[in-house]
Write a protein that holds these residues in place. Structure first.
Motif, PDB file in Angstrom:
ATOM      1  N   SER A  33      45.527  33.589  37.316  1.00 40.19           N
ATOM      2  CA  SER A  33      44.116  33.747  37.923  1.00 40.19           C
ATOM      3  C   SER A  33      44.013  34.630  38.769  1.00 40.19           C
ATOM      4  O   SER A  33      45.414  35.698  39.377  1.00 40.19           O
ATOM      5  CB  SER A  33      43.775  32.463  39.426  1.00 40.19           C
ATOM      6  OG  SER A  33      43.294  32.525  39.306  1.00 40.19           O
ATOM      7  N   PRO A  34      43.188  35.753  38.631  1.00 42.98           N
ATOM      8  CA  PRO A  34      42.629  36.857  39.707  1.00 42.98           C
ATOM      9  C   PRO A  34      42.201  36.275  40.641  1.00 42.98           C
ATOM     10  O   PRO A  34      42.210  37.689  41.692  1.00 42.98           O
ATOM     11  CB  PRO A  34      41.747  37.755  38.269  1.00 42.98           C
ATOM     12  CG  PRO A  34      41.140  36.425  37.746  1.00 42.98           C
ATOM     13  CD  PRO A  34      41.956  35.304  37.657  1.00 42.98           C
TER      14      PRO A  34
ATOM     15  N   TRP B 182      39.907  38.574  45.000  1.00 43.29           N
ATOM     16  CA  TRP B 182      39.937  38.926  43.343  1.00 43.29           C
ATOM     17  C   TRP B 182      39.847  40.015  42.862  1.00 43.29           C
ATOM     18  O   TRP B 182      39.834  41.069  43.720  1.00 43.29           O
ATOM     19  CB  TRP B 182      38.507  38.186  42.431  1.00 43.29           C
ATOM     20  CG  TRP B 182      37.962  38.356  41.448  1.00 43.29           C
ATOM     21  CD1 TRP B 182      38.143  38.188  40.275  1.00 43.29           C
ATOM     22  CD2 TRP B 182      37.690  40.246  39.963  1.00 43.29           C
ATOM     23  NE1 TRP B 182      37.743  37.795  38.932  1.00 43.29           N
ATOM     24  CE2 TRP B 182      37.678  39.896  38.714  1.00 43.29           C
ATOM     25  CE3 TRP B 182      37.703  41.431  40.974  1.00 43.29           C
ATOM     26  CZ2 TRP B 182      37.600  40.453  38.408  1.00 43.29           C
ATOM     27  CZ3 TRP B 182      37.621  42.123  39.540  1.00 43.29           C
ATOM     28  CH2 TRP B 182      37.638  42.313  38.713  1.00 43.29           C
ATOM     29  N   GLN B 183      41.153  39.893  42.241  1.00 41.21           N
ATOM     30  CA  GLN B 183      41.821  41.281  41.828  1.00 41.21           C
ATOM     31  C   GLN B 183      42.483  41.069  40.306  1.00 41.21           C
ATOM     32  O   GLN B 183      42.830  40.572  39.885  1.00 41.21           O
ATOM     33  CB  GLN B 183      43.012  41.292  42.241  1.00 41.21           C
ATOM     34  CG  GLN B 183      43.983  41.986  42.466  1.00 41.21           C
ATOM     35  CD  GLN B 183      45.496  42.257  43.106  1.00 41.21           C
ATOM     36  OE1 GLN B 183      45.466  40.862  43.551  1.00 41.21           O
ATOM     37  NE2 GLN B 183      46.347  43.245  42.998  1.00 41.21           N
ATOM     38  N   ARG B 184      41.912  42.912  40.368  1.00 45.21           N
ATOM     39  CA  ARG B 184      41.882  42.728  38.834  1.00 45.21           C
ATOM     40  C   ARG B 184      42.487  44.160  38.490  1.00 45.21           C
ATOM     41  O   ARG B 184      41.800  45.209  39.303  1.00 45.21           O
ATOM     42  CB  ARG B 184      40.857  42.471  38.343  1.00 45.21           C
ATOM     43  CG  ARG B 184      40.331  41.551  37.456  1.00 45.21           C
ATOM     44  CD  ARG B 184      41.193  41.630  35.937  1.00 45.21           C
ATOM     45  NE  ARG B 184      40.997  40.449  35.366  1.00 45.21           N
ATOM     46  CZ  ARG B 184      41.716  39.167  35.066  1.00 45.21           C
ATOM     47  NH1 ARG B 184      42.842  39.358  35.692  1.00 45.21           N
ATOM     48  NH2 ARG B 184      41.106  38.454  34.606  1.00 45.21           N
ATOM     49  N   GLY B 185      43.674  45.273  37.578  1.00 44.76           N
ATOM     50  CA  GLY B 185      44.495  46.153  38.396  1.00 44.76           C
ATOM     51  C   GLY B 185      44.578  46.757  39.346  1.00 44.76           C
ATOM     52  O   GLY B 185      45.126  45.304  40.305  1.00 44.76           O
TER      53      GLY B 185
ATOM     54  N   ASP C 271      40.412  45.408  44.681  1.00 43.28           N
ATOM     55  CA  ASP C 271      40.706  44.138  45.099  1.00 43.28           C
ATOM     56  C   ASP C 271      40.014  44.159  45.812  1.00 43.28           C
ATOM     57  O   ASP C 271      39.094  44.751  46.183  1.00 43.28           O
ATOM     58  CB  ASP C 271      41.791  43.787  45.938  1.00 43.28           C
ATOM     59  CG  ASP C 271      42.015  42.972  46.991  1.00 43.28           C
ATOM     60  OD1 ASP C 271      41.417  41.681  46.596  1.00 43.28           O
ATOM     61  OD2 ASP C 271      43.495  42.308  46.901  1.00 43.28           O
TER      62      ASP C 271
END
Length: 167
Positions: A92-93, A129-132, A135
């Motif tokens: 999960s992000p 929430w973190q993507r690539g 954050d």
């Protein structure tokens, strides 16, 4: 001066390998008595993670921060260090975070609140929430001297943060 040795110890404690990339985080928000707050932090991820609570993973990061609180003509500048635990479920992000650190404040009063000592504990709880490389987070922080000096009004902050992974 006590500040220099403490800062050197904190800086040396966050050394490590290059397994995970550091982050630079900027946070803005509001504090007790509607004070304006901003925070710039350098975050170094821990180089381990462990299974925790089912299919969740526990890890974290070290954070060194420069903080500024302002209300009308009053302000406080703070330097802080916090080890922060993060927990995420599977891939999960989304993640939860929490930590307890220390901060040194240049003043002990703002907006009618009396902190009584320059050294404060820095408690935090948040969600992120973190993507690539990016954050985003929402964090509640509480600064207090834990009653070592009186009065101890403490300061509560709610901050929105955006961090960028440094490659």
């Amino acid at each position: 001066m006590l500040g220099r040795p403490v800062l050197l110890v904190l800086l040396s404690s966050i050394g490590g390998g290059a397994a995970a990339a550091d982050q630079l985080a900027l946070a803005v928000g509001k504090g007790s008595e509607n004070s304006d707050v901003w925070r710039l932090a350098w975050q170094r991820p821990w180089h381990w993670q462990t299974s925790f609570a089912g299919n969740g993973f526990l890890s974290g990061f070290h954070a060194l921060s420069f903080n500024r609180w302002r209300k009308d003509n009053e302000s406080i500048t703070a330097l802080g260090y916090s080890p922060v635990f993060t927990w995420r479920r599977g891939s999960s992000p989304w993640y939860l975070q929490g930590g307890i650190g220390v901060a040194y404040l240049d003043r002990t009063r703002i907006a009618g609140r009396i902190l009584s000592s320059h050294w404060q504990f820095e408690d935090q709880l948040g969600i992120g929430w973190q993507r690539g490389r990016y954050d985003l987070g929402l964090v509640y922080r509480h600064y207090s001297n834990a009653g070592f000096s009186k009065p101890n009004h403490g300061i509560d902050l709610v901050l929105f943060s955006c961090a960028l992974q440094l490659d």
